[in-house]
Write an enzyme that holds these catalytic residues in place. Structure first.
Site, PDB file in Angstrom:
ATOM      1  CB  SER A 191      -0.871   0.003   1.260  1.00  0.00           C
ATOM      2  OG  SER A 191      -1.520   1.251   1.415  1.00  0.00           O
ATOM      3  CE1 TYR A 204      -4.284  -2.379   5.303  1.00  0.00           C
ATOM      4  CE2 TYR A 204      -3.315  -0.226   4.907  1.00  0.00           C
ATOM      5  CZ  TYR A 204      -3.907  -1.369   4.428  1.00  0.00           C
ATOM      6  OH  TYR A 204      -4.123  -1.522   3.082  1.00  0.00           O
TER       7      TYR A 204
HETATM    8  P1  NAD Z   1     -11.772  -5.891   0.083  1.00  0.00           P
HETATM    9  O1  NAD Z   1     -12.451  -5.755   1.378  1.00  0.00           O
HETATM   10  O2  NAD Z   1     -12.619  -6.025  -1.119  1.00  0.00           O
HETATM   11  O3  NAD Z   1     -10.762  -7.108   0.080  1.00  0.00           O
HETATM   12  C1  NAD Z   1     -10.112  -7.553   1.235  1.00  0.00           C
HETATM   13  C2  NAD Z   1     -10.394  -9.017   1.368  1.00  0.00           C
HETATM   14  O4  NAD Z   1      -9.555  -9.561   2.399  1.00  0.00           O
HETATM   15  C3  NAD Z   1     -11.808  -9.352   1.781  1.00  0.00           C
HETATM   16  O5  NAD Z   1     -12.634  -9.501   0.661  1.00  0.00           O
HETATM   17  C4  NAD Z   1     -11.626 -10.665   2.529  1.00  0.00           C
HETATM   18  O6  NAD Z   1     -12.008 -11.751   1.705  1.00  0.00           O
HETATM   19  C5  NAD Z   1     -10.145 -10.762   2.762  1.00  0.00           C
HETATM   20  N1  NAD Z   1      -9.816 -11.079   4.143  1.00  0.00           N
HETATM   21  C6  NAD Z   1      -9.735 -10.217   5.196  1.00  0.00           C
HETATM   22  N2  NAD Z   1      -9.414 -10.909   6.305  1.00  0.00           N
HETATM   23  C7  NAD Z   1      -9.287 -12.208   5.941  1.00  0.00           C
HETATM   24  C8  NAD Z   1      -8.947 -13.401   6.637  1.00  0.00           C
HETATM   25  N3  NAD Z   1      -8.665 -13.390   7.946  1.00  0.00           N
HETATM   26  N4  NAD Z   1      -8.936 -14.570   5.938  1.00  0.00           N
HETATM   27  C9  NAD Z   1      -9.216 -14.591   4.608  1.00  0.00           C
HETATM   28  N5  NAD Z   1      -9.523 -13.482   3.913  1.00  0.00           N
HETATM   29  C10 NAD Z   1      -9.555 -12.317   4.563  1.00  0.00           C
HETATM   30  O7  NAD Z   1     -10.805  -4.621  -0.054  1.00  0.00           O
HETATM   31  P2  NAD Z   1      -9.627  -4.259  -1.065  1.00  0.00           P
HETATM   32  O8  NAD Z   1      -9.427  -2.824  -0.898  1.00  0.00           O
HETATM   33  O9  NAD Z   1      -9.846  -4.838  -2.388  1.00  0.00           O
HETATM   34  O10 NAD Z   1      -8.372  -4.947  -0.372  1.00  0.00           O
HETATM   35  C11 NAD Z   1      -7.474  -5.766  -1.058  1.00  0.00           C
HETATM   36  C12 NAD Z   1      -6.035  -5.454  -0.637  1.00  0.00           C
HETATM   37  O11 NAD Z   1      -5.699  -4.153  -1.098  1.00  0.00           O
HETATM   38  C13 NAD Z   1      -5.779  -5.468   0.853  1.00  0.00           C
HETATM   39  O12 NAD Z   1      -4.546  -6.119   1.099  1.00  0.00           O
HETATM   40  C14 NAD Z   1      -5.663  -4.004   1.190  1.00  0.00           C
HETATM   41  O13 NAD Z   1      -4.839  -3.792   2.316  1.00  0.00           O
HETATM   42  C15 NAD Z   1      -5.020  -3.479  -0.074  1.00  0.00           C
HETATM   43  N6  NAD Z   1      -5.156  -2.043  -0.270  1.00  0.00           N
HETATM   44  C16 NAD Z   1      -6.376  -1.472  -0.399  1.00  0.00           C
HETATM   45  C17 NAD Z   1      -6.455  -0.115  -0.564  1.00  0.00           C
HETATM   46  C18 NAD Z   1      -7.786   0.576  -0.684  1.00  0.00           C
HETATM   47  O14 NAD Z   1      -7.839   1.800  -0.620  1.00  0.00           O
HETATM   48  N7  NAD Z   1      -8.889  -0.132  -0.876  1.00  0.00           N
HETATM   49  C19 NAD Z   1      -5.302   0.672  -0.611  1.00  0.00           C
HETATM   50  C20 NAD Z   1      -4.063   0.062  -0.486  1.00  0.00           C
HETATM   51  C21 NAD Z   1      -4.002  -1.307  -0.311  1.00  0.00           C
END
Ligand code: NAD
Ligand code: MG
Length: 299
Positions: A191, A204
């Site tokens: 991130s 985080y």
């Molecule tokens: P999202 O909520 O759609 O996806 C996150 C997923 O993590 C969930 O769908 C869930 O299935 C999974 N998850 C969480 N805890 C879990 C566990 N204990 N066991 C199995 N699965 C688990 O959100 P997203 O934004 O698509 O996130 C995806 C990745 O992107 C993450 O690693 C997040 O940190 C990263 N990210 C997101 C952003 C943002 O702004 N959305 C920014 C930077 C990084």
């Protein structure tokens, strides 16, 4: 919400919704159906042209957000996919299974909490059993829970964040690597928080910094086997992670306004980078972190 043609030349600042957004609290892990506007995962737009033909991929967090967009793109590029997610996200996962199957590829849904090492091992062994091997591991699942004051951040939350974001990635890589052939790839999801941490993400942000360092180190360790390891560093992306506790609700209203593009990214804008890093097109790229940030670049 979706852009009919994500390939047409256009002003990227106006390509997708801009703040302000409605407050829309939901409990973690969030669900796609409760988001307004609906995120764009490339359902109606992503075009594959065989860049991952015949590859076998394991994707965590594949039910929603970035992981969903990656699963759709991988399938349209010719890959079979195993999808991991939490049991409570079955409704989201079913939609992804159906989209992968519509692309003519195999989808295997394997729900379970990756905070358990034995579950991580079984995800890899099930991938090999059901798809015949593992060529691509994509670690997308993540936990993000904003807490404004260190006094209110519990040890339990700090440990759970590290377990989900860092330990699970380690366990999955450890289990997968002995089975990966030369040309295989691992893609982790770090991130912008790894470089520019927010004050409310004391657990985080360090978890993402650990993912970045792990990616650099593992890449150097395994390139001798012909395996590449890279990471994607998103900026703000419109996914269920954010309204389900990733941000305080008042920040959802202006979500994305802090980046030069003045809007959040959509999952559909992340998937092409995962495809690039998974495919042989990026053959000279390893140990790299690819920023997709809307302009708040990586250092
Ligand atoms: P999202 O909520 O759609 O996806 C996150 C997923 O993590 C969930 O769908 C869930 O299935 C999974 N998850 C969480 N805890 C879990 C566990 N204990 N066991 C199995 N699965 C688990 O959100 P997203 O934004 O698509 O996130 C995806 C990745 O992107 C993450 O690693 C997040 O940190 C990263 N990210 C997101 C952003 C943002 O702004 N959305 C920014 C930077 C990084
Ligand atoms: Mg989800």
């Amino acid at each position: 919400m979706s852009t009919e043609n994500q390939y047409a030349m256009q002003d990227p600042t106006k390509q997708y919704p801009q703040p302000e957004f409605d407050k829309q609290p939901q409990s973690a892990p969030g669900l796609t159906a409760d988001m307004n506007p609906r995120p764009d995962h490339g359902e109606t737009s992503y075009k594959g042209f065989g860049r991952l033909a015949g590859r076998r991929a394991l994707i965590t967090g594949a039910d929603s957000g970035i992981g969903r967009a990656v699963a759709i793109a991988f399938a349209r590029e010719g890959a079979d996919v195993v999808l991991n997610y939490l049991q409570s996200e079955e409704r989201d996962a079913r939609e992804v299974v159906s989209l992968v199957e519509q692309a003519g590829r195999k989808a295997v849904a394997l729900p379970g909490d990756i905070g358990d090492e034995s579950l991580c091992k079984s995800l890899v062994s099930q991938t090999i059993e059901q798809l015949g091997g593992i060529d691509i591991l994509v670690n997308v699942a993540g936990k993000q829970t904003a807490v404004e004051d260190i006094a209110d951040l519990s040890t339990e939350q700090f440990e759970a964040t590290l377990r989900t974001n860092v330990l699970a990635m380690f366990w999955l890589c450890k289990a997968a690597l002995p089975h990966m052939p030369p040309g295989a790839t691992i893609i982790n999801t770090t991130s912008i928080q790894s470089y520019q941490p927010s004050p409310s993400l004391l657990d985080y942000a360090p978890s993402k910094a650990a993912i970045t360092a792990f990616t650099h180190a593992l890449a150097k360790q395994v390139i001798g086997k012909g395996i590449r390891v890279n990471a994607v560093a998103p900026g703000p992306v419109w996914t269920p992670l954010q309204p389900s506790g990733g941000q305080p609700q008042e920040k959802i209203v202006t979500f994305g306004s802090e980046v030069p593009m003045k809007r959040p990214g959509q999952p559909a804008e992340l998937a092409p980078v995962y495809v690039l890093l998974a495919s042989q097109e990026s053959s000279f790229t390893t140990g790299e972190v690819y920023g997709v940030t809307g302009g708040n670049h990586l250092p």
